[in-house]
Design a protein around this motif. Structure first.
Motif, short mmCIF file in Angstrom:
data_model
loop_
_atom_site.label_atom_id
_atom_site.label_comp_id
_atom_site.label_asym_id
_atom_site.label_seq_id
_atom_site.Cartn_x
_atom_site.Cartn_y
_atom_site.Cartn_z
N GLN A 48 0.83 -1.21 0.00
CA GLN A 48 0.00 0.00 0.00
C GLN A 48 0.87 1.26 0.00
OE1 GLN A 48 -3.37 0.21 -0.45
NE2 GLN A 48 -3.08 -1.96 -0.88
N ILE A 49 1.96 1.22 0.77
CA ILE A 49 2.87 2.38 0.82
C ILE A 49 3.53 2.59 -0.54
CG2 ILE A 49 4.97 3.31 1.90
CD1 ILE A 49 4.07 1.83 4.48
N ASN A 107 3.13 5.98 -2.83
CA ASN A 107 4.29 6.73 -3.35
C ASN A 107 4.18 7.00 -4.84
OD1 ASN A 107 5.83 7.31 -1.12
ND2 ASN A 107 6.77 5.26 -1.09
N LEU A 108 3.76 6.00 -5.58
CA LEU A 108 3.64 6.18 -7.03
C LEU A 108 2.48 7.11 -7.37
CD1 LEU A 108 4.62 2.64 -8.05
CD2 LEU A 108 5.43 4.65 -9.28
N GLN A 109 1.39 6.97 -6.61
CA GLN A 109 0.23 7.82 -6.88
C GLN A 109 0.53 9.29 -6.59
OE1 GLN A 109 -2.74 5.75 -4.68
NE2 GLN A 109 -3.54 4.69 -6.48
N ARG A 122 3.04 10.73 -7.31
CA ARG A 122 3.67 11.29 -8.53
C ARG A 122 2.72 11.20 -9.72
NH1 ARG A 122 8.33 7.49 -8.54
NH2 ARG A 122 8.52 8.30 -10.63
N GLN A 123 1.42 11.13 -9.44
CA GLN A 123 0.38 11.14 -10.47
C GLN A 123 0.42 9.92 -11.37
OE1 GLN A 123 -1.72 13.83 -10.27
NE2 GLN A 123 -0.42 14.52 -8.63
N CYS A 124 1.13 8.87 -10.93
CA CYS A 124 1.23 7.70 -11.77
C CYS A 124 0.00 6.83 -11.59
CB CYS A 124 2.46 6.89 -11.38
SG CYS A 124 3.55 6.74 -12.73
N ASN A 125 -0.64 6.51 -12.68
CA ASN A 125 -1.86 5.72 -12.61
C ASN A 125 -1.54 4.22 -12.71
OD1 ASN A 125 -4.40 4.70 -12.80
ND2 ASN A 125 -4.72 5.38 -14.91
N LEU A 126 -1.61 3.55 -11.56
CA LEU A 126 -1.32 2.11 -11.57
C LEU A 126 -2.60 1.34 -11.88
CD1 LEU A 126 0.98 1.83 -8.46
CD2 LEU A 126 1.63 1.99 -10.85
#
Ligand code: SAM
Length: 318
Positions: free
Chosen positions: A223-224, A228-230, A232-236
């Motif tokens: 979850q962490i 972190n990726l989100q 940076r606006q990264c859509n996983l």
């Protein structure tokens, strides 16, 4: 983030991956004289855990890839999906292990940048020219096609456009084909990655797929990582497939692949040649063994094959 910003953030991940690889190379984790032609040196040191993680990623993928090259005696093609600034083509050429043809695909914007680097740096352009024969080499701002190396700008979410572009560059669906997706599928929805896997399985009668990405993302540590990726606006978009090794394996099996495997990177690390592992473990002191192990348990390599010619692709394993 809107769809365009989300794609932009995904493209940014390509820079990240290569900057980390370049840093690890500069410390001595492995050799890659080409990565410096594509990205700047990192401003700050990367943590030893990160460097070891990239070591396992690069060597893990390369281990399976070399097994495939051996089984096919290099009478094959490689299609690197979402290749970013990957330098594999140049490294394989140095080792005399080039397949009949090596293809790369990424967003047109990334491809334009890669071609610009290739054009302006002789260490990159020379091997392409040297391995070329026959008609003149085709090169414009968004694609390059030579006898042994080809790069095309395409969106992997649209497989018919992808296939058309690759075929223009002489993709031969009847050659044994290795497809690689290194940290790529997680940026697509489960439906989109399923379509891509299905397209590959139904297009190539003899093929292998290697996928490297996140796994076990449902626990606290996972979850962490997602947060972190989100940030940076990264859509996983594809993260739900990264819930377990079994889900990863199942996705391959459900989309036309046979003999699917999925193992976490801690396992991969334990299978790598131990003399070299010992060498890299002496490069930097690792304070937090537990952090390293957790990180490695949240990435995996999955691979699958289909083998109507009985080349023995199903036997490929660590
Ligand atoms: N595979 C490279 C590596 O491991 O060094 C790059 C990894 S980077 C994390 C993800 C790459 O996938 C980026 O270069 C990105 O542009 C590409 N990518 C993601 N989604 C894509 C799509 N739908 N179409 C084409 N390329 C895509």
């Amino acid at each position: 983030a809107g769809p365009d910003e989300a794609d932009e953030a995904v493209r940014g991940t390509c820079e990240d991956a290569s900057v980390c690889k370049r840093f690890a190379v500069s410390v001595g984790y492995w050799e890659d004289p080409y990565i410096q032609c594509f990205v700047r040196q990192a401003k700050e040191r990367k943590a030893p855990e990160i460097n070891r993680g990239y070591y396992a990623r690069v060597h893990g993928v390369s281990y399976l890839l070399k097994a495939f090259l051996k089984k096919t005696e290099c009478n094959c093609q490689i299609v690197n999906l979402g290749a970013g600034m990957d330098t594999l083509f140049w490294r394989l050429k140095d080792e005399n292990l080039l397949p009949r043809k090596y293809f790369e695909v990424d967003f047109p914007m990334i491809v334009a940048r890669k071609i610009h680097n290739i054009k302006s740096k002789p260490p990159l352009s020379k091997p392409i020219i040297e391995s070329h024969s026959g008609d003149s080499l085709l090169i414009d701002s968004h694609s390059l096609d030579s006898s042994r190396y080809s790069i095309v700008g395409a969106d992997l979410r649209f497989s018919s456009d992808l296939e058309e572009k690759l075929k223009k560059h002489n993709l031969d669906i009847h050659l044994p084909t290795l497809l690689i997706a290194e940290c790529v599928l997680v940026y697509m929805t489960p439906q989109q990655s399923a379509n891509l896997l299905k397209w590959a399985a139904s297009t190539f009668p003899v093929a292998m797929f290697i996928n490297y990405e996140q796994v076990n993302m449902t626990d606290r540590f996972g979850q962490i990582m997602i947060e972190n990726l989100q940030r940076r606006q990264c859509n996983l978009a594809g993260v739900e497939v990264c819930r377990s090794l079994e889900a990863q394996r199942e996705r391959l099996l459900l989309n036309g692949w046979e003999n699917a495997h999925a193992i976490d990177m801690m396992k991969v690390y334990s299978f790598l040649p131990q003399a070299d592992v010992k060498r890299i473990e002496e490069l930097e002191f690792l304070d937090e063994k537990e952090l390293f192990e957790q990180l490695m348990q949240h990435y995996c390599i999955c691979w699958a094959s289909k083998d109507s010619s009985n080349l023995g692709l199903a036997d490929i394993t660590f």
